[in-house]
Design a protein around this motif. Structure first.
Motif, short mmCIF file in Angstrom:
data_model
loop_
_atom_site.label_atom_id
_atom_site.label_comp_id
_atom_site.label_asym_id
_atom_site.label_seq_id
_atom_site.Cartn_x
_atom_site.Cartn_y
_atom_site.Cartn_z
N LEU A 83 -8.30 22.22 -14.67
CA LEU A 83 -7.63 23.01 -13.63
C LEU A 83 -6.20 23.39 -13.98
O LEU A 83 -5.67 24.36 -13.43
CB LEU A 83 -7.64 22.25 -12.30
N GLY A 84 -5.55 22.60 -14.82
CA GLY A 84 -4.16 22.89 -15.15
C GLY A 84 -3.27 21.66 -15.01
O GLY A 84 -3.65 20.67 -14.38
N ASP A 85 -2.07 21.74 -15.59
CA ASP A 85 -1.18 20.58 -15.65
C ASP A 85 -0.79 20.06 -14.28
O ASP A 85 -0.73 18.83 -14.06
CB ASP A 85 0.09 20.94 -16.43
N TRP A 86 -0.51 20.94 -13.32
CA TRP A 86 -0.07 20.48 -12.01
C TRP A 86 -1.17 19.72 -11.28
O TRP A 86 -0.92 18.71 -10.62
CB TRP A 86 0.41 21.65 -11.16
N TRP A 87 -2.40 20.19 -11.39
CA TRP A 87 -3.51 19.50 -10.75
C TRP A 87 -3.67 18.10 -11.32
O TRP A 87 -3.90 17.13 -10.60
CB TRP A 87 -4.81 20.28 -10.92
N GLY A 88 -3.54 18.00 -12.65
CA GLY A 88 -3.62 16.69 -13.28
C GLY A 88 -2.51 15.76 -12.80
O GLY A 88 -2.75 14.58 -12.52
N PHE A 89 -1.31 16.32 -12.69
CA PHE A 89 -0.19 15.49 -12.22
C PHE A 89 -0.44 14.99 -10.80
O PHE A 89 -0.20 13.81 -10.50
CB PHE A 89 1.12 16.28 -12.26
N LEU A 90 -0.92 15.86 -9.90
CA LEU A 90 -1.17 15.45 -8.52
C LEU A 90 -2.21 14.34 -8.46
O LEU A 90 -2.08 13.40 -7.67
CB LEU A 90 -1.63 16.65 -7.70
N ALA A 91 -3.24 14.43 -9.31
CA ALA A 91 -4.25 13.37 -9.34
C ALA A 91 -3.66 12.07 -9.88
O ALA A 91 -3.84 11.00 -9.30
CB ALA A 91 -5.43 13.80 -10.20
N GLY A 92 -2.96 12.15 -10.99
CA GLY A 92 -2.39 10.95 -11.60
C GLY A 92 -1.38 10.27 -10.70
O GLY A 92 -1.37 9.04 -10.56
N TRP A 93 -0.53 11.07 -10.06
CA TRP A 93 0.48 10.52 -9.16
C TRP A 93 -0.19 9.83 -7.97
O TRP A 93 0.22 8.74 -7.56
CB TRP A 93 1.42 11.62 -8.70
N GLY A 94 -1.22 10.46 -7.42
CA GLY A 94 -1.93 9.85 -6.29
C GLY A 94 -2.57 8.54 -6.68
O GLY A 94 -2.53 7.57 -5.91
N PHE A 95 -3.15 8.49 -7.88
CA PHE A 95 -3.78 7.25 -8.32
C PHE A 95 -2.74 6.16 -8.52
O PHE A 95 -2.92 5.02 -8.07
CB PHE A 95 -4.53 7.49 -9.63
N VAL A 96 -1.65 6.48 -9.18
CA VAL A 96 -0.64 5.46 -9.48
C VAL A 96 -0.03 4.90 -8.21
O VAL A 96 0.07 3.67 -8.03
CB VAL A 96 0.45 6.05 -10.41
N ILE A 97 0.37 5.76 -7.27
CA ILE A 97 1.03 5.25 -6.07
C ILE A 97 0.04 4.54 -5.16
O ILE A 97 0.33 3.48 -4.58
CB ILE A 97 1.77 6.37 -5.31
N GLY A 98 -1.18 5.10 -5.03
CA GLY A 98 -2.15 4.48 -4.15
C GLY A 98 -2.61 3.13 -4.67
O GLY A 98 -2.68 2.15 -3.93
N LYS A 99 -2.89 3.05 -5.96
CA LYS A 99 -3.40 1.81 -6.52
C LYS A 99 -2.31 0.78 -6.77
O LYS A 99 -2.59 -0.43 -6.80
CB LYS A 99 -4.17 2.10 -7.81
N THR A 100 -1.07 1.22 -6.93
CA THR A 100 0.02 0.25 -6.99
C THR A 100 0.17 -0.45 -5.64
O THR A 100 0.37 -1.67 -5.57
CB THR A 100 1.34 0.93 -7.40
N ALA A 101 0.03 0.31 -4.55
CA ALA A 101 0.04 -0.30 -3.22
C ALA A 101 -1.14 -1.24 -3.06
O ALA A 101 -1.02 -2.33 -2.46
CB ALA A 101 0.01 0.79 -2.15
N SER A 102 -2.30 -0.86 -3.60
CA SER A 102 -3.46 -1.75 -3.54
C SER A 102 -3.22 -3.05 -4.30
O SER A 102 -3.68 -4.12 -3.88
CB SER A 102 -4.70 -1.04 -4.12
N CYS A 103 -2.53 -2.96 -5.43
CA CYS A 103 -2.20 -4.17 -6.19
C CYS A 103 -1.41 -5.15 -5.34
O CYS A 103 -1.68 -6.36 -5.33
CB CYS A 103 -1.40 -3.82 -7.44
N ALA A 104 -0.42 -4.62 -4.61
CA ALA A 104 0.37 -5.49 -3.75
C ALA A 104 -0.50 -6.11 -2.66
O ALA A 104 -0.37 -7.31 -2.35
CB ALA A 104 1.52 -4.69 -3.13
N ALA A 105 -1.41 -5.32 -2.09
CA ALA A 105 -2.29 -5.84 -1.05
C ALA A 105 -3.20 -6.95 -1.60
O ALA A 105 -3.43 -7.97 -0.94
CB ALA A 105 -3.14 -4.70 -0.47
N MET A 106 -3.71 -6.76 -2.81
CA MET A 106 -4.58 -7.78 -3.40
C MET A 106 -3.82 -9.08 -3.66
O MET A 106 -4.32 -10.18 -3.42
CB MET A 106 -5.19 -7.27 -4.70
N ALA A 107 -2.60 -8.96 -4.17
CA ALA A 107 -1.80 -10.15 -4.44
C ALA A 107 -1.50 -10.91 -3.16
O ALA A 107 -1.57 -12.15 -3.11
CB ALA A 107 -0.52 -9.76 -5.16
#
Length: 418
Positions: A83-107
């Protein structure tokens, strides 16, 4: 050490399935049903079915894309390629921030199951440090430990279900397990969005694409197998806790499975559930650190995060700087956030991540397709609907954090151009 060295392909089908299960059958099975019940009561069963359908559509997109692009980064890579660089960034950013919050919840979940309240945050930090060290030593150690954890969790869940059912449950007249009760479409969809948090672990298989042997064949099979097992486990547990506690008690519970066991006659089983809850959170956290670290690796390779994070350790062949960065951020969150608030925020980021995955898979050529296009349409529509029905606080915070990420990338691109 090099900044763009490749990762070693050491994982087979069983290892990939186990890592996916360790991510999906994590702390969510011990905690996610309570907020879902608060949103929809017994309607959470319909919400679970909706979440499973959307998750399956997303899983087929991830499997199809991972077979074509067997490299670290998951949908960050797929979005850029399709789709293009911006779409990739939006996906990667969403994964990093969402799953970093999940890491804190798991701990925090590990600590909540094992130590008194005064010791929970320091213990959670210690857990993050230890598991980050395990990941640092190499992906095969991650897979081995995850296999042990998944075995412990499945055994604990089997004991918990048997103990809760043996207790006789609630009066069906007071707790209509198979009825929607007062829940309307919005409430059911909100419960689905919250329960989606529990299914998103199959992404970890795709983000490990650079470390799987024969990825074109292994990744799709591993995703489908792990997802099918997880759906069956969640369905059984959902019916069990509703039967044992009823919607109102379930909604108020901080440890639904432990409370369901306590409602029965098998008092000896409560410590088993405590061990299972802690092990489940450990398994999810272990896989999350690995997955987030590899998405950060892919983003750093492209300059969407600092390029120093793209380093791969010459001996252990892991993205060690990215994993250290994840551990540091998670430790900060553990000291400043609570458990329940992380679920909605995590679902926000991950649902947008899978929206990009579905759109990317929709554009694949016929020779790359393994599943019909209508599944991608269903997955994309489901992601948008579930995001819109999440608690407004999660949506607001998610939009603000996304704005920060977009601003960062605009500034970086401006500097590159000048």
């Amino acid at each position: 050490m090099t900044d763009h060295a490749g990762l070693a392909r050491r994982l087979g089908l069983t290892d990939a399935v186990v890592i996916g299960l360790g991510s999906m059958i994590g702390a969510g099975v011990f905690s996610a049903f309570a907020p879902a019940a608060a949103a929809a009561g017994a309607g959470l069963l319909l919400g679970l079915a909706i979440a499973a359908v959307v998750a399956y559509a997303n899983a087929t997109s991830s499997a199809q894309l991972a077979a074509q692009y067997p490299t670290s980064g998951g949908t960050y890579v797929y979005g850029r390629e399709r789709l293009g660089d911006w779409w990739g960034f939006l996906a990667g950013w969403g994964f990093v921030i969402g799953k970093t919050a999940s890491c804190a919840a798991m701990a925090l979940t590990v600590a909540a199951y094992t130590v008194p309240p005064a010791w929970q945050r320091p213990t959670a930090v210690a857990v993050v440090v230890v598991l980050a060290a395990v990941n640092y030593r190499g992906i095969t150690r991650t897979a081995r430990l995850t296999r042990v954890i998944v075995t412990v969790v499945l055994l604990a869940l089997a004991v918990a279900v048997a103990a809760a059912l043996a207790g006789g449950g609630t009066d069906p007249g007071d707790a209509p397990v198979w009825s929607l009760g007062a829940a309307g479409p919005y409430e059911v969809l909100q419960s689905a969005g919250l329960l989606f948090f529990a299914f998103a672990g199959y992404a970890r298989i795709a983000t490990l694409g650079e470390e799987v042997r024969d990825p074109g064949r292994t990744i799709p099979r591993a995703i489908v197998v792990a997802f099918a097992i997880a759906v069956a486990v969640y369905a059984v547990v959902a019916v069990t806790v509703l039967h044992a506690l009823g919607p109102d008690r379930l909604a108020a519970s901080r440890a639904p499975l432990a409370d369901a066991v306590a409602a029965g006659n098998w008092a000896w089983a409560e410590p088993v559930v405590v061990v299972g809850g802690a092990a489940a959170a450990l398994g999810a956290l272990l896989a999350l650190i690995a997955g987030v670290g590899r998405t950060m690796l892919a983003m750093a390779r492209q300059g969407d995060l600092p390029r120093r994070l793209a380093a791969v350790h010459p001996r252990h062949q892991v993205p060690h700087r990215a994993e250290i960065a994840v551990a540091v951020v998670v430790c900060v969150l553990v000291l400043t956030t609570d458990l329940r608030g992380a679920i909605g925020f995590s679902s926000f980021g991950v649902l947008l991540y899978y929206l990009v995955a579905n759109l990317s898979a929709f554009t694949q050529a016929p020779e790359q397709r393994r599943f019909p296009r209508w599944l991608q349409v269903l997955g994309a529509a489901g992601c948008l609907v579930l995001v819109a029905t999440l608690p407004w606080q999660a949506v607001l915070v998610g939009c603000l954090v996304y704005a920060l990420g977009i601003g960062y990338r605009i500034v970086r691109l401006t500097k590159v151009q000048t």
